[in-house]
Design an enzyme around this catalytic site. Sequence first.
Site, PDB file in Angstrom:
ATOM      1  N   LEU A 104      -2.369  -5.949   5.567  1.00  0.00           N
ATOM      2  CA  LEU A 104      -1.392  -6.476   6.345  1.00  0.00           C
ATOM      3  C   LEU A 104      -0.872  -5.021   7.351  1.00  0.00           C
ATOM      4  CD1 LEU A 104       0.405  -7.180   2.812  1.00  0.00           C
ATOM      5  CD2 LEU A 104      -0.826  -8.738   4.352  1.00  0.00           C
ATOM      6  N   GLY A 105      -1.150  -4.465   7.111  1.00  0.00           N
ATOM      7  CA  GLY A 105      -0.592  -3.152   8.270  1.00  0.00           C
ATOM      8  C   GLY A 105      -0.767  -1.711   7.949  1.00  0.00           C
ATOM      9  N   GLY A 107       0.100   2.498   9.679  1.00  0.00           N
ATOM     10  CA  GLY A 107       0.369   3.066  10.629  1.00  0.00           C
ATOM     11  C   GLY A 107      -0.841   4.654  10.728  1.00  0.00           C
ATOM     12  N   ALA A 108       0.139   5.677  10.583  1.00  0.00           N
ATOM     13  CA  ALA A 108      -0.770   7.044  11.307  1.00  0.00           C
ATOM     14  C   ALA A 108      -1.776   7.591   9.921  1.00  0.00           C
ATOM     15  CB  ALA A 108       0.518   7.719  11.929  1.00  0.00           C
ATOM     16  N   GLY A 110      -0.085   5.541   6.434  1.00  0.00           N
ATOM     17  CA  GLY A 110      -0.519   4.258   5.351  1.00  0.00           C
ATOM     18  C   GLY A 110      -1.513   3.539   5.537  1.00  0.00           C
ATOM     19  N   GLU A 111      -1.464   2.288   4.805  1.00  0.00           N
ATOM     20  CA  GLU A 111      -2.136   1.551   5.151  1.00  0.00           C
ATOM     21  C   GLU A 111      -1.826   0.650   3.579  1.00  0.00           C
ATOM     22  OE1 GLU A 111      -6.291   2.517   6.524  1.00  0.00           O
ATOM     23  OE2 GLU A 111      -6.330   1.934   4.276  1.00  0.00           O
ATOM     24  N   LYS A 133      -0.380  -0.579  -1.390  1.00  0.00           N
ATOM     25  CA  LYS A 133       0.228   0.509  -0.185  1.00  0.00           C
ATOM     26  C   LYS A 133      -1.077   1.645  -0.338  1.00  0.00           C
ATOM     27  CE  LYS A 133       2.839   3.795   1.730  1.00  0.00           C
ATOM     28  NZ  LYS A 133       4.172   4.590   2.033  1.00  0.00           N
ATOM     29  N   ASP A 232      18.404   6.298   5.427  1.00  0.00           N
ATOM     30  CA  ASP A 232      17.477   5.343   6.757  1.00  0.00           C
ATOM     31  C   ASP A 232      16.887   4.419   6.634  1.00  0.00           C
ATOM     32  OD1 ASP A 232      15.376   4.907   8.677  1.00  0.00           O
ATOM     33  OD2 ASP A 232      13.344   5.660   8.440  1.00  0.00           O
TER      34      ASP A 232
END
Length: 402
Positions: A104-105, A107-108, A110-111, A133, A232
């Site tokens: 689905l997504g 990053g640097a 995590g997946e 995740k 955040d």
Amino acid sequence: DTVTSPDITAIVAVIGAVVLGLTSLTIIILFGFVWHQRWKSRKPASTGQIVLVKEDKELAQLRGMAETVGLANACYAVSTLPSQAEIESLPAFPRDKLNLHKLLGSGAFGEVYEGTALDILADGSGESRVAVKTLKRGATDQEKSEFLKEAHLMSKFDHPHILKLLGVCLLNEPQYLILELMEGGDLLSYLRGARKQKFQSPLLTLTDLLDICLDICKGCVYLEKMRFIHRDLAARNCLVSEKQYGSCSRVVKIGDFGLARDIYKNDYYRKRGEGLLPVRWMAPESLIDGVFTNHSDVWAFGVLVWETLTLGQQPYPGLSNIEVLHHVRSGGRLESPNNCPDDIRDLMTRCWAQDPHNRPTFFYIQHKLQEIRHSPLCFSYFLGDKESVAPLRIQTAFFQPL
């Protein structure tokens, strides 16, 4: 007395036998230890143990397709590492009941994958679609520690507007966090997807936008009661349950706990000597003194409301991150979106009070949003005559700062 030759021979024989026996015993002990370690590594790990194994075949296959997936679907960062007892208390889920289907997504670090989990909701509940995740290959010890912190943190929350942790697979690597699947993706992408051309009917009405803000605020009220400071709050860190804009069952939840910081890099600023900071959502006391409280979360929520009303514009458009930092420090604020109802503008302004103690609580904000949501003014924006509705239909006029 003199020692005869036969006596010497007997002594040497005894010493030799002792040495040989000790040597044999040492070899047997070493062999037994090696055999035990190999046997132990083949056993299923007991609760709480982390055992490094070969990469999950299913995950390896999906990672091979990762280059074809963009970053737009990013979904899904406590100060101390959880204890062994706390790790063992997490809702462990058998790896053989979990299947990964698609990325689905990414990053640097995590997946996030979509998958199915058998009987994760209850015995006999069947397969449930879930988000999974995991960390990327080659994750550092620090990243693995943060991953455990995230699992421990999420396990404490139980609220309709906080993303729910359903289970964990921590016994072997790669480790997984199993989360409820939010099909609408992150709120920022959802809002931006609702933008239409001039004179077309809006996909999201003012009532819809207030409902979105209310959902998030309810989650914030819960976090406030739990004495948890988010640090955040932003649209990118919230998740939407439905893809369809007209769905009456849409639910928005606070759902970041890490990956969004990877995806929306331009929303963060690295201050010297510190980590990445979401300066466009930060209160003055956070920017100046590094102080984060529920009051600074309220400030960020005000910015989130602004994001929602502008269908996902980046706060302080036209300013760089460093310019935003100086702007807010010197008393600057976001300008109100064009045609924003006065009650909503006043509420945002209160969230941005210079003195943290002059900002409202989340409980008050929830009450005020509900009051606005059911007011005749909001109703007229939603169902009123052509003159009152027209500004809302021209979204490029309504959803722009003055």
